[in-house]
Design a protein around this motif. Structure first.
Motif, PDB file in Angstrom:
ATOM      1  N   ARG A   1       0.819  -1.205   0.000  1.00 57.46           N
ATOM      2  CA  ARG A   1       0.000   0.000   0.000  1.00 57.46           C
ATOM      3  C   ARG A   1       0.859   1.262   0.000  1.00 57.46           C
ATOM      4  O   ARG A   1       0.516   2.252  -0.656  1.00 57.46           O
ATOM      5  N   ARG A   2       1.942   1.232   0.734  1.00 57.61           N
ATOM      6  CA  ARG A   2       2.806   2.418   0.753  1.00 57.61           C
ATOM      7  C   ARG A   2       3.460   2.634  -0.617  1.00 57.61           C
ATOM      8  O   ARG A   2       3.658   3.771  -1.042  1.00 57.61           O
ATOM      9  N   MET A   3       3.765   1.554  -1.319  1.00 59.44           N
ATOM     10  CA  MET A   3       4.313   1.680  -2.664  1.00 59.44           C
ATOM     11  C   MET A   3       3.273   2.273  -3.617  1.00 59.44           C
ATOM     12  O   MET A   3       3.568   3.179  -4.414  1.00 59.44           O
ATOM     13  N   LEU A   4       2.038   1.795  -3.536  1.00 57.14           N
ATOM     14  CA  LEU A   4       0.974   2.328  -4.383  1.00 57.14           C
ATOM     15  C   LEU A   4       0.678   3.793  -4.047  1.00 57.14           C
ATOM     16  O   LEU A   4       0.444   4.609  -4.951  1.00 57.14           O
ATOM     17  N   ALA A   5       0.703   4.137  -2.761  1.00 56.36           N
ATOM     18  CA  ALA A   5       0.477   5.522  -2.358  1.00 56.36           C
ATOM     19  C   ALA A   5       1.561   6.433  -2.907  1.00 56.36           C
ATOM     20  O   ALA A   5       1.285   7.546  -3.392  1.00 56.36           O
ATOM     21  N   ALA A   6       2.812   5.968  -2.856  1.00 53.60           N
ATOM     22  CA  ALA A   6       3.918   6.771  -3.390  1.00 53.60           C
ATOM     23  C   ALA A   6       3.759   6.987  -4.891  1.00 53.60           C
ATOM     24  O   ALA A   6       4.088   8.064  -5.422  1.00 53.60           O
ATOM     25  N   CYS A   7       3.235   5.982  -5.578  1.00 56.52           N
ATOM     26  CA  CYS A   7       2.995   6.116  -7.018  1.00 56.52           C
ATOM     27  C   CYS A   7       1.946   7.186  -7.289  1.00 56.52           C
ATOM     28  O   CYS A   7       2.110   8.031  -8.181  1.00 56.52           O
ATOM     29  N   TYR A   8       0.846   7.163  -6.515  1.00 51.67           N
ATOM     30  CA  TYR A   8      -0.163   8.215  -6.646  1.00 51.67           C
ATOM     31  C   TYR A   8       0.444   9.595  -6.373  1.00 51.67           C
ATOM     32  O   TYR A   8       0.210  10.552  -7.112  1.00 51.67           O
ATOM     33  N   GLN A   9       1.194   9.696  -5.310  1.00 51.00           N
ATOM     34  CA  GLN A   9       1.759  10.990  -4.913  1.00 51.00           C
ATOM     35  C   GLN A   9       2.657  11.556  -6.008  1.00 51.00           C
ATOM     36  O   GLN A   9       2.593  12.741  -6.341  1.00 51.00           O
ATOM     37  N   GLU A  10       3.483  10.688  -6.573  1.00 51.89           N
ATOM     38  CA  GLU A  10       4.406  11.134  -7.623  1.00 51.89           C
ATOM     39  C   GLU A  10       3.646  11.501  -8.896  1.00 51.89           C
ATOM     40  O   GLU A  10       3.895  12.540  -9.519  1.00 51.89           O
ATOM     41  N   ALA A  11       2.686  10.665  -9.287  1.00 56.11           N
ATOM     42  CA  ALA A  11       1.975  10.875 -10.552  1.00 56.11           C
ATOM     43  C   ALA A  11       1.045  12.083 -10.508  1.00 56.11           C
ATOM     44  O   ALA A  11       0.793  12.718 -11.543  1.00 56.11           O
TER      45      ALA A  11
ATOM     46  N   PRO B   1      -9.078   4.358  -5.373  1.00 58.22           N
ATOM     47  CA  PRO B   1      -8.828   2.927  -5.221  1.00 58.22           C
ATOM     48  C   PRO B   1      -7.420   2.655  -4.689  1.00 58.22           C
ATOM     49  O   PRO B   1      -6.428   3.202  -5.194  1.00 58.22           O
ATOM     50  N   LEU B   2      -7.355   1.843  -3.653  1.00 52.89           N
ATOM     51  CA  LEU B   2      -6.067   1.418  -3.100  1.00 52.89           C
ATOM     52  C   LEU B   2      -6.290   0.112  -2.341  1.00 52.89           C
ATOM     53  O   LEU B   2      -7.010   0.072  -1.349  1.00 52.89           O
ATOM     54  N   TYR B   3      -5.693  -0.956  -2.845  1.00 50.07           N
ATOM     55  CA  TYR B   3      -5.806  -2.272  -2.217  1.00 50.07           C
ATOM     56  C   TYR B   3      -4.657  -3.125  -2.719  1.00 50.07           C
ATOM     57  O   TYR B   3      -3.973  -2.779  -3.687  1.00 50.07           O
ATOM     58  N   HIS B   4      -4.410  -4.227  -2.025  1.00 48.43           N
ATOM     59  CA  HIS B   4      -3.190  -5.002  -2.257  1.00 48.43           C
ATOM     60  C   HIS B   4      -3.059  -5.461  -3.705  1.00 48.43           C
ATOM     61  O   HIS B   4      -1.962  -5.432  -4.279  1.00 48.43           O
ATOM     62  N   ASP B   5      -4.153  -5.911  -4.294  1.00 45.60           N
ATOM     63  CA  ASP B   5      -4.104  -6.470  -5.647  1.00 45.60           C
ATOM     64  C   ASP B   5      -4.320  -5.430  -6.748  1.00 45.60           C
ATOM     65  O   ASP B   5      -4.498  -5.811  -7.910  1.00 45.60           O
ATOM     66  N   LEU B   6      -4.321  -4.147  -6.403  1.00 44.10           N
ATOM     67  CA  LEU B   6      -4.469  -3.123  -7.437  1.00 44.10           C
ATOM     68  C   LEU B   6      -3.293  -3.217  -8.411  1.00 44.10           C
ATOM     69  O   LEU B   6      -2.124  -3.093  -8.022  1.00 44.10           O
ATOM     70  N   SER B   7      -3.581  -3.447  -9.680  1.00 42.50           N
ATOM     71  CA  SER B   7      -2.514  -3.613 -10.668  1.00 42.50           C
ATOM     72  C   SER B   7      -1.974  -2.268 -11.117  1.00 42.50           C
ATOM     73  O   SER B   7      -2.634  -1.232 -10.990  1.00 42.50           O
ATOM     74  N   ASP B   8      -0.766  -2.287 -11.643  1.00 44.84           N
ATOM     75  CA  ASP B   8      -0.184  -1.058 -12.189  1.00 44.84           C
ATOM     76  C   ASP B   8      -1.063  -0.501 -13.303  1.00 44.84           C
ATOM     77  O   ASP B   8      -1.240   0.714 -13.426  1.00 44.84           O
ATOM     78  N   GLU B   9      -1.639  -1.410 -14.096  1.00 44.06           N
ATOM     79  CA  GLU B   9      -2.499  -0.977 -15.205  1.00 44.06           C
ATOM     80  C   GLU B   9      -3.740  -0.256 -14.693  1.00 44.06           C
ATOM     81  O   GLU B   9      -4.101   0.820 -15.189  1.00 44.06           O
ATOM     82  N   ASP B  10      -4.381  -0.838 -13.670  1.00 46.79           N
ATOM     83  CA  ASP B  10      -5.593  -0.216 -13.142  1.00 46.79           C
ATOM     84  C   ASP B  10      -5.273   1.094 -12.418  1.00 46.79           C
ATOM     85  O   ASP B  10      -6.043   2.068 -12.514  1.00 46.79           O
ATOM     86  N   GLN B  11      -4.165   1.133 -11.703  1.00 45.25           N
ATOM     87  CA  GLN B  11      -3.794   2.399 -11.073  1.00 45.25           C
ATOM     88  C   GLN B  11      -3.518   3.453 -12.140  1.00 45.25           C
ATOM     89  O   GLN B  11      -3.856   4.635 -11.974  1.00 45.25           O
ATOM     90  N   GLY B  12      -2.927   3.032 -13.253  1.00 47.35           N
ATOM     91  CA  GLY B  12      -2.687   3.964 -14.359  1.00 47.35           C
ATOM     92  C   GLY B  12      -3.982   4.513 -14.929  1.00 47.35           C
ATOM     93  O   GLY B  12      -4.051   5.681 -15.337  1.00 47.35           O
ATOM     94  N   VAL B  13      -5.042   3.679 -14.954  1.00 49.70           N
ATOM     95  CA  VAL B  13      -6.351   4.157 -15.412  1.00 49.70           C
ATOM     96  C   VAL B  13      -6.854   5.261 -14.500  1.00 49.70           C
ATOM     97  O   VAL B  13      -7.326   6.316 -14.955  1.00 49.70           O
ATOM     98  N   VAL B  14      -6.764   5.049 -13.183  1.00 49.77           N
ATOM     99  CA  VAL B  14      -7.221   6.052 -12.220  1.00 49.77           C
ATOM    100  C   VAL B  14      -6.451   7.353 -12.402  1.00 49.77           C
ATOM    101  O   VAL B  14      -7.035   8.451 -12.478  1.00 49.77           O
ATOM    102  N   ILE B  15      -5.142   7.246 -12.487  1.00 49.98           N
ATOM    103  CA  ILE B  15      -4.299   8.438 -12.649  1.00 49.98           C
ATOM    104  C   ILE B  15      -4.642   9.161 -13.943  1.00 49.98           C
ATOM    105  O   ILE B  15      -4.731  10.397 -13.983  1.00 49.98           O
ATOM    106  N   GLY B  16      -4.850   8.396 -15.012  1.00 48.18           N
ATOM    107  CA  GLY B  16      -5.180   9.011 -16.297  1.00 48.18           C
ATOM    108  C   GLY B  16      -6.484   9.793 -16.246  1.00 48.18           C
ATOM    109  O   GLY B  16      -6.583  10.899 -16.809  1.00 48.18           O
TER     110      GLY B  16
END
Length: 379
Positions: A258-268, A352-367
């Motif tokens: 989760r902290r890795m995914l959060a850092a990705c959101y923060q940076e993006a 969205p933030l959960y253990h199985d959130l894929s890079d692709e799906d997180q990219g959709v949210v960011i986009g």
């Protein structure tokens, strides 16, 4: 739809639940006792008592303080309504205090403004897993002779000053609801530094019995229990505890992901005008049970417009934390200035933030967020 949250459950948890069923011991029993021991070790608490929910754990906390009608309990309005409800359950009056903009938590400044000569307790919430700065609050409460309860519903795996949230708390309550990192379906935990409080909490969760049902069943001789006080039915089952033991072993991995995914959101999302992402405070690290963003006047869409835009793109997001003082159940309850609470409630959303959130799906949210930020500027 990309969900806003999804528990990380698998075959291990299914097997643990099935093993409890096959054992024939499905009510509160040996697995609950083991779960209590392991959870206490994980959060550095001397004593842990498993219960049916975080709400019942909070109820126990305030009941153990002996609160009664006329007493006041300072709580954040910026929290799920159960935080305030627990005060009402014991006949006390919740008094709503404001929170700090950075982390959505109570502070010494906001609590001090809500204190009266009737204040008996303060409930501080580690909102969304973001650790509250509890040291100044403990100092304030000691000065005034009032109790501090930590609502750590969302905070398993978060840290404060390098130690697990809840370390040293005389009274703390935890949640294992599916929206939390560590889940048992439903369920909660009461932790304390005081052996007398732990002992009494164990009785109270089981109707006030002098001897637990598990002890009665394990005895080879007849056991005649007595009921020492009016108690509750706040028990956890061994089926739930079996699942919880598996989840507890996975907690560090969950927090890391989760902290890795959060850092990705923060940076993006950094640098988008009018959009602020939640970050760790200086006094601790969050498990990022929830990842929220705040929209300011520069952002071209309102919070509700952005929620609809995300939904149209197949992304399930949620409005930010509720303001309990606005709910009909709490109309007319005492509070001071709650401008920060109302600002956060009206202008934040949970991504969205959960253990199985894929890079692709997180990219959709960011986009979607990036396109939304540019939408009216382009038109």
């Amino acid at each position: 739809m990309i969900p806003v949250m999804k528990p990380w459950l698998g075959e291990e948890e299914a097997t643990a639940a099935a093993d409890a069923v096959r054992s024939g011991w499905v009510a509160q029993g040996p697995r609950v006792a083991e779960f209590e021991t392991r959870f206490a070790e994980r959060v550095a608490a001397p004593h842990a008592v498993a219960v049916s929910s975080c709400t019942t754990a909070l109820h126990l906390c305030l009941h153990l303080l002996g609160l009664e009608p006329g007493d006041e309990v300072v709580v954040p309005s910026f929290s799920f309504i159960a935080t305030a409800n627990a005060a009402v359950y014991v006949g006390a009056t919740p008094v709503f205090a404001d929170v700090e903009l950075e982390d959505g938590n109570l502070s010494r400044r906001t609590v001090e403004a809500a204190l009266t000569d009737r204040t008996r307790a303060v409930v501080v919430v580690h909102q969304g897993g973001m650790p509250a700065d509890v040291e100044p609050l403990y100092a304030l409460c000691r000065e005034r002779g009032i109790a501090l309860v930590e609502d750590a519903a969302c905070a398993a795996g978060s840290t404060h000053l390098g130690a697990p949230v809840g370390t040293g708390a005389e009274l703390a309550a935890w949640s294992f609801h599916p929206r939390k990192l560590l889940t048992t379906g439903e369920g909660g935990m009461f932790t304390t530094t005081e052996p007398e409080l732990a002992s009494r909490a164990r009785r109270l969760r089981e109707h006030g019995m002098s001897v637990s049902a598990a002890e009665r069943h394990q005895s080879r001789q007849p056991v005649l229990e007595s009921y020492l006080e009016v108690g509750f039915n706040f028990r956890m089952t061994d089926i739930q505890a079996g699942v919880g033991l598996v989840q507890l072993r996975k907690l560090d991995e969950m927090v890391e992901r989760r902290r890795m995914l959060a850092a990705c959101y923060q940076e993006a999302l950094a640098g988008i005008p009018g959009l602020r992402t939640v970050h760790d405070p200086g006094h601790g690290e969050s498990n990022f049970q929830s990842f929220w963003v705040e929209l300011g006047p520069q952002f071209p869409l309102t919070r509700n417009e952005l929620l609809r835009t995300l939904a149209d793109a197949g992304v399930s997001a949620r409005a930010g934390i509720m303001a309990a003082h606005r709910q009909p159940a709490y109309a007319g309850h005492p509070h001071g200035d709650l401008s920060t609470t109302e600002r956060l409630t009206d202008n934040t959303l949970i991504l969205p933030l959960y253990h199985d959130l894929s890079d692709e799906d997180q990219g959709v949210v960011i986009g979607v967020l990036r396109r939304a930020a540019e939408s009216r500027a382009v038109s």
